[in-house]
Design a protein around this motif. Structure first.
Motif, PDB file in Angstrom:
ATOM      1  N   GLY A 117       0.810  -1.212   0.000  1.00  0.00           N
ATOM      2  CA  GLY A 117       0.000   0.000   0.000  1.00  0.00           C
ATOM      3  C   GLY A 117       0.838   1.254   0.000  1.00  0.00           C
ATOM      4  N   GLY A 118       1.928   1.260   0.775  1.00  0.00           N
ATOM      5  CA  GLY A 118       2.801   2.419   0.779  1.00  0.00           C
ATOM      6  C   GLY A 118       3.419   2.670  -0.586  1.00  0.00           C
ATOM      7  N   ALA A 119       3.814   1.578  -1.266  1.00  0.00           N
ATOM      8  CA  ALA A 119       4.378   1.721  -2.608  1.00  0.00           C
ATOM      9  C   ALA A 119       3.334   2.245  -3.587  1.00  0.00           C
ATOM     10  N   LEU A 120       2.107   1.751  -3.488  1.00  0.00           N
ATOM     11  CA  LEU A 120       1.038   2.228  -4.372  1.00  0.00           C
ATOM     12  C   LEU A 120       0.789   3.722  -4.171  1.00  0.00           C
ATOM     13  N   ALA A 121       0.836   4.158  -2.902  1.00  0.00           N
ATOM     14  CA  ALA A 121       0.599   5.573  -2.610  1.00  0.00           C
ATOM     15  C   ALA A 121       1.708   6.461  -3.142  1.00  0.00           C
ATOM     16  N   ASP A 122       2.899   5.880  -3.385  1.00  0.00           N
ATOM     17  CA  ASP A 122       4.006   6.651  -3.950  1.00  0.00           C
ATOM     18  C   ASP A 122       4.114   6.490  -5.465  1.00  0.00           C
ATOM     19  N   MET A 123       3.261   5.636  -6.052  1.00  0.00           N
ATOM     20  CA  MET A 123       3.285   5.409  -7.501  1.00  0.00           C
ATOM     21  C   MET A 123       2.159   6.130  -8.225  1.00  0.00           C
ATOM     22  N   PHE A 124       0.977   6.143  -7.607  1.00  0.00           N
ATOM     23  CA  PHE A 124      -0.212   6.606  -8.294  1.00  0.00           C
ATOM     24  C   PHE A 124      -0.872   7.768  -7.541  1.00  0.00           C
ATOM     25  N   ASP A 125      -1.868   8.331  -8.180  1.00  0.00           N
ATOM     26  CA  ASP A 125      -2.660   9.375  -7.547  1.00  0.00           C
ATOM     27  C   ASP A 125      -3.234   8.846  -6.233  1.00  0.00           C
ATOM     28  N   ARG A 126      -2.915   9.513  -5.144  1.00  0.00           N
ATOM     29  CA  ARG A 126      -3.294   8.997  -3.820  1.00  0.00           C
ATOM     30  C   ARG A 126      -4.799   9.029  -3.597  1.00  0.00           C
ATOM     31  N   ARG A 127      -5.484   9.969  -4.194  1.00  0.00           N
ATOM     32  CA  ARG A 127      -6.940   9.991  -4.095  1.00  0.00           C
ATOM     33  C   ARG A 127      -7.520   8.733  -4.719  1.00  0.00           C
ATOM     34  N   THR A 128      -6.988   8.330  -5.874  1.00  0.00           N
ATOM     35  CA  THR A 128      -7.475   7.117  -6.548  1.00  0.00           C
ATOM     36  C   THR A 128      -7.176   5.875  -5.730  1.00  0.00           C
ATOM     37  N   VAL A 129      -5.950   5.789  -5.180  1.00  0.00           N
ATOM     38  CA  VAL A 129      -5.585   4.633  -4.343  1.00  0.00           C
ATOM     39  C   VAL A 129      -6.519   4.534  -3.144  1.00  0.00           C
ATOM     40  N   ALA A 130      -6.776   5.675  -2.494  1.00  0.00           N
ATOM     41  CA  ALA A 130      -7.667   5.677  -1.334  1.00  0.00           C
ATOM     42  C   ALA A 130      -9.086   5.259  -1.730  1.00  0.00           C
ATOM     43  N   LEU A 131      -9.561   5.741  -2.872  1.00  0.00           N
ATOM     44  CA  LEU A 131     -10.921   5.426  -3.307  1.00  0.00           C
ATOM     45  C   LEU A 131     -11.071   3.937  -3.643  1.00  0.00           C
ATOM     46  N   VAL A 132     -10.078   3.382  -4.323  1.00  0.00           N
ATOM     47  CA  VAL A 132     -10.142   1.962  -4.687  1.00  0.00           C
ATOM     48  C   VAL A 132     -10.101   1.082  -3.441  1.00  0.00           C
ATOM     49  N   THR A 133      -9.179   1.360  -2.521  1.00  0.00           N
ATOM     50  CA  THR A 133      -9.076   0.520  -1.325  1.00  0.00           C
ATOM     51  C   THR A 133     -10.289   0.691  -0.413  1.00  0.00           C
ATOM     52  N   ALA A 134     -10.853   1.890  -0.364  1.00  0.00           N
ATOM     53  CA  ALA A 134     -12.075   2.081   0.417  1.00  0.00           C
ATOM     54  C   ALA A 134     -13.220   1.264  -0.173  1.00  0.00           C
ATOM     55  N   THR A 135     -13.261   1.188  -1.499  1.00  0.00           N
ATOM     56  CA  THR A 135     -14.304   0.390  -2.153  1.00  0.00           C
ATOM     57  C   THR A 135     -14.144  -1.088  -1.820  1.00  0.00           C
ATOM     58  N   VAL A 136     -12.906  -1.579  -1.849  1.00  0.00           N
ATOM     59  CA  VAL A 136     -12.648  -2.986  -1.499  1.00  0.00           C
ATOM     60  C   VAL A 136     -13.051  -3.258  -0.048  1.00  0.00           C
ATOM     61  N   ALA A 137     -12.691  -2.335   0.847  1.00  0.00           N
ATOM     62  CA  ALA A 137     -13.058  -2.503   2.257  1.00  0.00           C
ATOM     63  C   ALA A 137     -14.573  -2.524   2.431  1.00  0.00           C
ATOM     64  N   TRP A 138     -15.240  -1.612   1.735  1.00  0.00           N
ATOM     65  CA  TRP A 138     -16.704  -1.545   1.847  1.00  0.00           C
ATOM     66  C   TRP A 138     -17.353  -2.814   1.296  1.00  0.00           C
ATOM     67  N   LEU A 139     -16.832  -3.352   0.191  1.00  0.00           N
ATOM     68  CA  LEU A 139     -17.380  -4.588  -0.377  1.00  0.00           C
ATOM     69  C   LEU A 139     -17.176  -5.769   0.568  1.00  0.00           C
ATOM     70  N   SER A 140     -16.050  -5.803   1.273  1.00  0.00           N
ATOM     71  CA  SER A 140     -15.822  -6.894   2.232  1.00  0.00           C
ATOM     72  C   SER A 140     -16.822  -6.822   3.376  1.00  0.00           C
ATOM     73  N   ILE A 141     -17.111  -5.599   3.840  1.00  0.00           N
ATOM     74  CA  ILE A 141     -18.105  -5.438   4.902  1.00  0.00           C
ATOM     75  C   ILE A 141     -19.496  -5.816   4.387  1.00  0.00           C
ATOM     76  N   GLY A 142     -19.800  -5.375   3.167  1.00  0.00           N
ATOM     77  CA  GLY A 142     -21.105  -5.713   2.590  1.00  0.00           C
ATOM     78  C   GLY A 142     -21.285  -7.204   2.405  1.00  0.00           C
ATOM     79  N   THR A 143     -20.230  -7.888   1.964  1.00  0.00           N
ATOM     80  CA  THR A 143     -20.309  -9.343   1.793  1.00  0.00           C
ATOM     81  C   THR A 143     -20.473 -10.041   3.130  1.00  0.00           C
ATOM     82  N   MET A 144     -19.771  -9.548   4.142  1.00  0.00           N
ATOM     83  CA  MET A 144     -19.924 -10.125   5.482  1.00  0.00           C
ATOM     84  C   MET A 144     -21.356  -9.951   5.982  1.00  0.00           C
ATOM     85  N   THR A 145     -21.931  -8.801   5.709  1.00  0.00           N
ATOM     86  CA  THR A 145     -23.332  -8.555   6.081  1.00  0.00           C
ATOM     87  C   THR A 145     -24.259  -9.536   5.374  1.00  0.00           C
TER      88      THR A 145
END
Length: 445
Positions: free
Chosen positions: A87-115
């Motif tokens: 994650g640290g490498a990704l944040a230094d490679m790409f637009d950090r807003r995009t990295v944050a948005l993608v990982t937040a989406t993955v986290a939200w999908l994991s919570i939704g699937t658990m629900t």
């Protein structure tokens, strides 16, 4: 953008009287983007703590095994450590807003699937292990990316205040989240408890979507393993940044007596699970209180020395907790407690509140040094390494405390560990002179 002086940042230096003791909210006024990110993160963190507790309760409800509950954290540890580096490498490679948005989406999908699987009454435990690990890894990447974003939103002199506000976020989350989880699990069940986290996590998107595009300054990191090698090369020549990790590891390895809480509640202090809850909440309450009165921290210039002294105080309070267990255990004897020893529980709670407060003060300065001193092009990887340390240090501390408690006594991990911390900080106060003279006005790695 991150180094501009604003009227608000000049105003905060004039805070006097009792207002100067209270948490400095200037960052919230200075940067609307930071304000939205902080608000969204605060809401989402409460939901995250709800799920952490709910998953443990759910797995125990399905298996009746404490060991099975421990495997939830064990399964997540490896992915969290890997995510810290990646994650640290990704944040230094790409637009950090995009990295944050993608990982937040993955986290939200994991919570939704658990629900979803909870509503479907899935009784196998492995899906919950897998989803909890995905959620933890995503949260690690999101946290590292967010840490690299903050210095781009605020001037350097406001970073201590921003770190203190983050302390309030975590203090509230750790205090409120578990309590809400317990009530909801008992009243409406696991699926609806998970659903609440899925709803609260929308706050994370609110903060991220308000950010401007944010590509790393000074060039992107090299792809692949070479980016990790580059970060290690930087760290070798960055003694102040390196010291933040070393000092934190000392505190976590020798000052993590939480594994003795259940036995202390049953065999020494009395009260069982209720006492364990009080001890755990005391640490969070101390951290929260220290954030609420963190105004003076923004005026500290020798932040490395402040880290050293804060960790020494952390060690003293840890040792005090050990003394409470030692003295109370001698009074109780081998027969065990007949009921709750209220004075001892209160003293133990005060000691742990002191450790929470001192740890939070140390965290404010360590976070500030890490964000201010690390150049923007390696900041993501340094934040990722920070999460690796945070994930691994307490687990090593748990293992050491368990071994010491088994070999000597329940009081030993806290008392001996606390004294070791104090001794090491006194030594480092003399020999780590560069870190002791770290100047917040002229941050250098």
């Amino acid at each position: 953008m991150g180094n501009e002086e604003t009227p608000e940042s000049r105003e905060r230096t004039d805070r006097t009287g009792w207002r100067g003791l209270l948490v400095d909210v200037t960052p919230l006024r200075t940067s609307p983007s930071f304000a939205k990110l902080w608000t969204g993160t605060s809401v989402a963190q409460i939901g995250a703590q709800i799920t952490i507790v709910a998953v443990g309760l759910h797995v125990y409800d399905l298996t009746g095994s404490t060991l099975a509950v421990a495997f939830v954290a064990l399964w997540a540890l490896g992915p969290m450590i890997l995510a810290g580096f990646v994650g640290g490498a990704l944040a230094d490679m790409f637009d950090r807003r995009t990295v944050a948005l993608v990982t937040a989406t993955v986290a939200w999908l994991s919570i939704g699937t658990m629900t979803l699987i909870a509503f479907l009454n899935v009784t196998q435990t492995w899906p919950y292990y897998v989803l909890a690990a995905i959620n933890a890894a995503s949260a690690t990447i999101l946290g590292a990316t967010r840490g690299a974003i903050l210095p781009r939103l605020l001037p350097t002199q406001l970073l201590p205040a921003a770190a203190a506000l983050s302390g309030i976020t975590m203090g509230l989350a750790i205090t409120v989240g578990p309590a809400v989880a317990g009530v909801l699990v008992a009243t409406v069940g696991f699926p609806w408890t998970y659903l609440l986290d899925a709803v609260l996590f929308a706050g994370a998107f609110l903060g991220i979507l308000s950010l401007p595009p944010m590509t790393p300054e000074g060039g992107s990191a090299s792809p692949g393993f070479s980016s990790v090698v580059e970060s290690m090369r930087f760290l070798r020549n960055a003694p102040n940044v390196r010291a933040t990790f070393i000092f934190d590891l000392i505190a976590m390895i020798f000052g993590t007596p939480r594994v003795v809480f259940p036995a202390a509640g049953a065999l020494i202090l009395g009260g069982g699970p209720v006492t364990v809850g009080v001890l755990t909440a005391s640490f969070a309450a101390g951290a929260l209180l220290s954030s609420l009165v963190s105004g003076p921290l923004g005026r500290v210039r020798r932040q490395g020395r402040a880290v050293t002294l804060a960790i020494a105080v952390f060690g003293l309070f840890t040792a005090l907790f050990g003394v409470v267990l030692l003295v109370t255990g001698m009074m109780v004897g081998s027969a065990g407690p007949e009921g709750v020893n209220v004075p001892a529980v209160v003293l133990a709670g005060i000691a742990l509140a002191g450790t929470g407060a001192a740890d939070n003060v140390s965290a404010v300065f360590r976070t500030t040094i890490l964000q201010a001193a690390a150049p923007d092009d390696v900041r993501g990887r340094m934040q990722g390494l920070f999460y690796v340390v945070v994930a691994g240090g307490p687990r090593i501390g748990d293992l050491l405390a368990g071994a010491v408690a088994t070999a000597i006594a329940l009081w030993a991990p806290a008392l001996i560990g606390g004294l070791i911390i104090v001794a090491l900080m006194l030594v480092l106060l003399r020999i780590a002179r560069g870190f002791q003279h770290y100047d917040a006005f002229m941050p250098t790695p």
